[in-house]
Scaffold this active site. Sequence first.
Site, PDB file in Angstrom:
ATOM      1  N   TYR A 164      27.302  45.720 -15.180  1.00  0.00           N
ATOM      2  CA  TYR A 164      26.016  46.109 -14.575  1.00  0.00           C
ATOM      3  C   TYR A 164      25.269  44.843 -14.203  1.00  0.00           C
ATOM      4  O   TYR A 164      25.019  43.988 -15.047  1.00  0.00           O
ATOM      5  CB  TYR A 164      25.183  46.952 -15.552  1.00  0.00           C
ATOM      6  N   ASP A 263      26.730  35.894 -14.378  1.00  0.00           N
ATOM      7  CA  ASP A 263      25.470  36.617 -14.583  1.00  0.00           C
ATOM      8  C   ASP A 263      25.039  36.423 -16.039  1.00  0.00           C
ATOM      9  O   ASP A 263      25.616  37.009 -16.954  1.00  0.00           O
ATOM     10  CB  ASP A 263      25.661  38.101 -14.250  1.00  0.00           C
ATOM     11  N   LYS A 290      15.270  38.492 -17.548  1.00  0.00           N
ATOM     12  CA  LYS A 290      14.882  38.920 -18.898  1.00  0.00           C
ATOM     13  C   LYS A 290      14.061  37.888 -19.690  1.00  0.00           C
ATOM     14  O   LYS A 290      12.892  37.728 -19.436  1.00  0.00           O
ATOM     15  CB  LYS A 290      16.131  39.368 -19.661  1.00  0.00           C
TER      16      LYS A 290
END
Length: 454
Positions: A164, A263, A290
């Site tokens: 994801y 990522d 984040k």
Amino acid sequence: MTMTAMQSDARRVPAAKIEQAYRERTPASRALYDRALRTMPGGSTRAATYYAPYPAYMHHGAGCRLTDVDGNVYIDCLNNYTSLVHGHARPAIVAALADVAARGTVHGAPVEAEVALAEEIIRRVPSVEQLRFTNSGTEAVMGAIRAARAYTGRAKVLKMEGGYHGSYDAAEVSVDPGADPPMWPEGRPDGAGLSPGLTGEVLVAPFNDLSAVRSLVTRHRRDLAAVIAEPVMAAAGVIPATEAFLRGLRDLTREAGVLLILDEVVTFRLAFGGAQQHYRITPDLTTFGKLLGGGLPIGAFGGRATIMAAFDRRNPETIAHSGTFNGNMATMVVGRTALDLLTMEEIARMNALGDRLRRGIQDAADATGLAMTVTGLGSLRHLHPSRARIVDYRTAVAAASRPLSALLHLALLTQGVFIAPRGMVSVSTAMSEDDVDTVIAAFRTVATMIVEGA
Ligand code: PMP
């Protein structure tokens, strides 16, 4: 554990009792949810914060504890999906936010804080020579893919099945293709409304299977701009890459002239220089998000200066990458404050707490007879309701029992522990060993409830 044994565990689970206990504790959340249903589809604005029968609405957070609108207190092991690396309302972060609020949050102009945060990221992550800020990890992935396509002049991207990377069309392929996924490299778009051209443009490969990835990259190298992968596949079940896989991926992409995008939106917390330091690899591009914003929305992407030159606006021919809140002062100041507090010592302490949590939960599951495997690395963990070995999306799906994970989540809420509905848990610097032990004790209570059907 066999499927039959797992299913019988799920059957014995006291579902109605647990749901009843949850409902009795949360009437004010229920009322808010009913109100939300009138204005938002399904009452929600974020897929990951919805769960049945309705989510607990939070009122405030302090340290590693959250209090909901009914006054129930939870130890927060979700940490806004790993982004609150210092927990809630840490005094130094609150002070930085208050100070910046008084000077204006965004000025429609660059500010020093933006330069300072960029410098700190680059100091920590040597593969990043230049970077750009965004407002989310999704946009960071968009930027990195755009950069890779611009640099190589090729269109295709290869991603891992189950990976994801946010809500961007080119990343929303085979994120969760189910128990009957298409054969690689064909992917399955995740839901309706995505660009119809996607399947030809986005290739899919199995995680942790170097020979499969090698043959796909070799076959498609002429059209392939980049391979994008997480060092630890977070949403698929916090599944770490093997060192051989990640290093092999680095070598084979370099040999094929294809860019490697790592990522690190979730995994940056694992080491001072991100998971790439832990694995000792140097990607061409990295995406962040984040924790970097210290609790405010953020993303960033960066890497080799020659690739990032595609965004150098001194040359009007380059990409006009923009965003109204890119580099806004509030996020930049708060993000730098949070990063400065994330020292090597604190990262090591958090990873040790994550190991303690894993051992404690695994021991409690084994002692009570609940089939459970805790995967992950350091401060990032996932509870899988099975004893199977989990190495990729398909082994995670085979081990999954959505009803059991949903009940585990709801039961933990009734015991004052907040985790991701799908089973992800993370620790924060706001936690102590005592907090971790409290989580383990709550898990043991819940495991006993489930096994005994009590
Ligand atoms: N990449 C990864 C690995 C993620 O886990 C996420 C979100 N959880 C994203 C990208 C997208 O980030 P955002 O939600 O900030 O858009």
